[in-house]
Each structure stands twice: as C-alpha cells, then as structure tokens.
Design an enzyme around this catalytic site. Structure first.
Site, PDB file in Angstrom:
ATOM      1  CG  ASP A  19       8.853  -3.779   3.292  1.00  0.00           C
ATOM      2  OD1 ASP A  19       8.376  -4.875   3.597  1.00  0.00           O
ATOM      3  OD2 ASP A  19       8.207  -2.713   3.340  1.00  0.00           O
ATOM      4  CG  ASP A  21       2.598  -3.847   1.073  1.00  0.00           C
ATOM      5  OD1 ASP A  21       2.297  -3.766  -0.127  1.00  0.00           O
ATOM      6  OD2 ASP A  21       2.116  -4.692   1.844  1.00  0.00           O
ATOM      7  CG  ASP A 218       7.661   1.337   4.070  1.00  0.00           C
ATOM      8  OD1 ASP A 218       7.929   0.118   4.152  1.00  0.00           O
ATOM      9  OD2 ASP A 218       6.536   1.806   4.326  1.00  0.00           O
TER      10      ASP A 218
END
Length: 351
Positions: A19, A21, A218
């Site tokens: 991922d 961000d 995250d």
C-alpha cells in the site's frame, strides 16, 4: 510455532505488494525506512508492486511522486483504484458512454483513457457515476451524482476508505463521501473496486506471475482484509491508520499474518512477529489466567489485565493479541514492570 520468522521475512515470498499512504509515505513525505526498504528489495531483485485505493493520481504521477521521494518506482508497478474503476466501467458500458465523475482529474483521465466520456452534470444523461477521492469534491458534486443515480445511472465507487492518513492524523476519505451519498440514496454503490475487494491484489500477482505474494499495509479494514480475501499473507505496519489497539479488537477477517512497527520488519527478524501462533489462555484454569512467552507474563482476571516481565514490545503485542483473540478483553492493560510500561507506551496502549 515461533512468533518470530526464521531469517528474513521477505525471503519466504516471491512478490511484495505495498500500500502507499501510511506505508511508503504520508501525503507527500516518505515514512522513515521506506526508501531504504524499497532500495533493498530492488537490490535483491525481489519483485514488488504498489496497490493503492487513492484515486487522485494516475500511475505515472504516483511513480513520479515516489521517484521524487527517492523511491525507484515505475508506472507499471503501480495499480490504482481509478484504473480499476475505469476498467470495470469499460467492461459494462459501450464506447463513448457518458460517465459522471466525482473525484480528481486523475479519475477523469482514466475514464477518458478507456474510451468513455467524463461529464459533470446529471442533465448530461450519464450512464454511470464513478466516485473517487478528490480534495475539491463538494456538495454540488454529490448532488449531481445523487440525481444521476436516482435516474438509473450505475454507481461505482473506487474505494470506501473512511479515512486517509496525514501528519495531523486520519482525515475524511472517499468512504466518508460515499457514506453521504449512501445516506441520501438509502442504498449502497453497485460496485466497489478498491480494497478490501481482492481485485488489486489479484491483478498484481498475475502481472508478476507470483505464487506466494505478501501484502503490506497500514489498514486492517482495507489492506489486511483485502489480502485475506485474495488468499494472501499480510504484514501490518504501525505507521499509518490502524494501531495496536485496533489490532486487539480486530475480527478474524481483518487479522494480519504479521505485524511490525515499520518496514524494517521485512528484513529484520527482531522487528516483526507472526500473529495467531504461540500460547493461548487455558479455558479451564481457575482464578486469574496467566500466559507467558518471550519474557512476558500476562495475567488476566475478569476485566483486569496486567503485563509484567521484559522483552520486545512486538512480542508483548503478540501475547496481548493471543489473549484478546481468544475472548479475553485486554484493552486496558496495567504495567506490572518498568519494561512493561515502556512496551505499552511504544504500542500506544497506556491508559
């Protein structure tokens, strides 16, 4: 089974899917250690990909952003939800069909690239509405989309992330804007293409010819659940949205295979732990339940939990997850040693 991988975690996988961000960067700043981690993967010739729900940039723009941060990235390594949404629309609509775009210019560009015509108003008779994140999206955009969907337009959302990470903490994401339309229309989108749907992960694996990929994210509700739906192992890094406290209350569908403070966990066996293995509380034990592992001792007595001993904070987190996931509440943990207080502080679990 040990809670710490033998050797380097990344050695067990033939593709790493990141991922962006909250994993590689926060808005426009690289996260500590991310540049070095990607460089090491390239040096070791480990295939990698970037799969992001962010629909506000095209793959070439994402790659350019990463290069500007010191990350050597190519456009063909980047998979965005805007690309996936445009492809899904092209499969369902005839060439030249009008699509009302709610989102950034990048989403309009992807719609245009597959032979469809982006429009801005419901009176332009759009066959579909595609909704993605854009910092300039406002009430007027949502109102036009609402009118078009009520008139029968197909409603496609690039993703339903409730928030997006920032240096100031989580901010409203596309899911918050989708929720506004969902409330107004009293219905869900016809199609959501981004994580936790498995399409981005599956596409990344097929493009790389990978048989054993690892997804790194995250967010439990998108990255980790999406990896699980795609049948992939996952690594949660605590550098973005989801926290150790979130992990303790995670349902089975959003529980990662591994957890690490940051991307050092890909290479350093002391910086990552495997979850869902190791000791669990004995259900028939009278009095306080005690479980011990890796130098830590966790005592559970009803709503009270005390952590004592000494060791690495991630090993303490693994012990807490073992208790929480077996039905013992551990959100309020009292430190029973100085080391326990330090570990709970590192994990953000101090009361």
């Amino acid at each position: 089974m040990s809670g710490t991988p033998a050797g380097s975690l990344v050695d067990a996988y033939d593709l790493v899917i990141f991922d962006l961000d909250g994993v590689i960067y926060l808005i426009d700043r690289p996260i500590a250690g991310a540049v070095e981690a990607v460089a090491r993967l390239h040096a070791e010739r480990k295939p990698l990909a970037y799969a992001t729900n962010n629909a506000s940039r095209r793959p070439a723009e994402v790659a350019e952003l990463l290069v500007g941060m010191g990350v050597n990235a190519r456009p063909d390594e980047v998979l965005t939800s805007s690309v996936a949404a445009a492809a899904a629309l092209a499969e369902r609509l005839p060439a030249g069909a009008a699509v009302l775009v709610v989102g950034a210019e990048a989403l309009r560009a992807e719609v245009r690239a597959v032979g469809l015509v982006p429009v801005e108003r419901a009176d332009q008779s759009p066959d579909a509405v595609v909704q993605g994140y854009g910092p300039q999206v406002g009430w007027t955009d949502l109102a036009e989309a609402s009118v078009a969907i009520r008139a029968g337009a197909l409603w496609v959302a690039t993703n339903t992330d409730r928030t997006l990470p920032s240096p100031r903490g989580p901010l409203p994401g596309n899911g918050s804007l989708v929720a506004a339309l969902r409330t107004a229309l009293n219905r869900d989108p016809d199609l959501v293409v981004g994580k936790p749907e498995p399409a981005l992960f599956g596409t990344a694996a097929r493009q790389a010819g990978a048989e054993r990929p690892l997804a790194v994210g995250d967010r439990l509700d998108t990255d980790i659940e999406g990896a699980a739906r795609a049948g992939m192992d996952s690594l949660l890094v605590l550098t973005g949205v989801s926290s150790a406290a979130d992990l303790l209350i995670a349902p089975p569908s959003t529980r990662p295979t591994y957890v690490a403070h940051d991307l050092r966990g890909l290479f350093d066996a002391d910086s990552v732990v495997r979850l869902g293995v190791g000791p669990t509380p004995a259900e028939d034990q009278a009095g306080p339940v005690v479980i011990e592992a890796d130098g830590w001792r966790l005592s559970l007595d009803g709503q009270k939990a005390e952590l004592s001993g000494a060791g690495r904070s991630l090993h303490a987190l693994r012990l807490l997850c073992a208790a929480a996931w077996s039905g013992h509440p551990v959100l309020r943990v009292r430190p029973g040693s100085e080391a326990a207080g330090t570990a709970l502080g590192e994990l953000g679990l101090t009361s």
